[in-house]
Design an enzyme around this catalytic site. Structure first.
Site, mmCIF file in Angstrom:
data_model
loop_
_atom_site.group_PDB
_atom_site.id
_atom_site.type_symbol
_atom_site.label_atom_id
_atom_site.label_comp_id
_atom_site.label_asym_id
_atom_site.label_seq_id
_atom_site.Cartn_x
_atom_site.Cartn_y
_atom_site.Cartn_z
ATOM 1 N N GLY A 11 -1.217 4.460 10.494
ATOM 2 C CA GLY A 11 -1.488 3.781 9.237
ATOM 3 C C GLY A 11 -0.659 2.515 9.156
ATOM 4 C CE LYS B 230 -4.866 -0.215 1.796
ATOM 5 N NZ LYS B 230 -4.050 -0.145 0.593
ATOM 6 C CB SER C 98 4.570 -1.492 -2.463
ATOM 7 O OG SER C 98 3.212 -1.147 -2.603
ATOM 8 C CB THR D 174 -0.125 2.857 -4.606
ATOM 9 O OG1 THR D 174 0.874 2.302 -3.756
ATOM 10 C CG2 THR D 174 -0.671 4.127 -3.992
ATOM 11 C CB THR E 120 -0.916 -0.012 1.226
ATOM 12 O OG1 THR E 120 -1.983 0.822 1.017
ATOM 13 C CG2 THR E 120 -0.219 0.360 2.468
ATOM 14 C CB CYS F 65 3.303 2.135 -6.460
ATOM 15 S SG CYS F 65 3.228 0.640 -5.445
ATOM 16 C CB ALA G 282 -1.837 6.309 -7.216
#
Length: 188
Positions: A56, A44, A135, A173, A12, A170, A167
């Site tokens: 988180g 999260k 990640s 994400t 995440t 990755c 985002a």
């Protein structure tokens, strides 16, 4: 043939940013199992200890929930002292036979501290006003550092923009971003 029980929930990106006296934590919503996206809107990040702490997680969800509960209990035991609670959690996490198997990282912040907590007994307080785990963490932290140093954006907008950059890079994400804010007057 693959053993599906051995696949980990990966994920995440969790990002914490402090700028101009405002502290925020953002997380994406994607949960994956192996190469499959299982959920788009997971939460999260959660507030703890009278909404004075944000925490988180990155890693296996069930393990993270276990750690959330334990950190919350430590915060209660130490009257909201995040640093002390984190150190005590890290000690337990490292020495307990069952906890040692938990696969997650925690990012925790209050108005004074920003901490990364791991199962190896690490409690790391970064030098910067930005930290990230998961990640997509390296992408988000790089983007946030640049935005903190070279923009007039506030902490919430920096977190959102840095998460969108992560985002876009990755695989684990997504752009379903939740941003949580600590209010300056909460610790008074």
């Amino acid at each position: 043939m693959r053993d599906h029980n051995a696949e980990q929930i990966r994920a995440t990106t969790i990002l914490a940013v402090r700028k101009g006296g405002k502290s925020v934590m953002a997380g994406d919503g994607q949960v994956t199992l192996g190469e499959t996206i299982m959920k788009h809107h997971a939460t999260k990040v959660r507030p703890m200890y009278k909404d004075r702490v944000l925490v988180g997680f990155a890693g296996t969800s069930a393990d993270a929930f276990n750690l959330f509960e334990r950190l919350e209990a430590k915060l209660e035991s130490y009257n909201g002292n995040l640093k002390r609670a984190a150190v005590e959690l890290a000690k337990d996490w490292r020495t307990d036979k069952i906890l040692r198997r938990l696969e997650a990282l925690l990012l925790a912040m209050d108005q004074e501290h920003l901490l990364i907590i791991s199962g190896t007994g690490d409690v790391i307080e970064p030098d910067e006003s930005v930290a990230a785990i998961g990640s997509g963490g390296p992408f988000a932290v790089a983007a946030a550092r640049a935005l903190v140093g070279h923009s007039d954006l506030d902490s919430a907008r920096i977190a959102e923009e840095a998460m969108r950059i992560a985002a876009s890079i990755c695989l684990y994400t997504n752009d379903q971003i939740s941003v949580f804010t600590l209010n300056p007057g909460q610790d008074e």
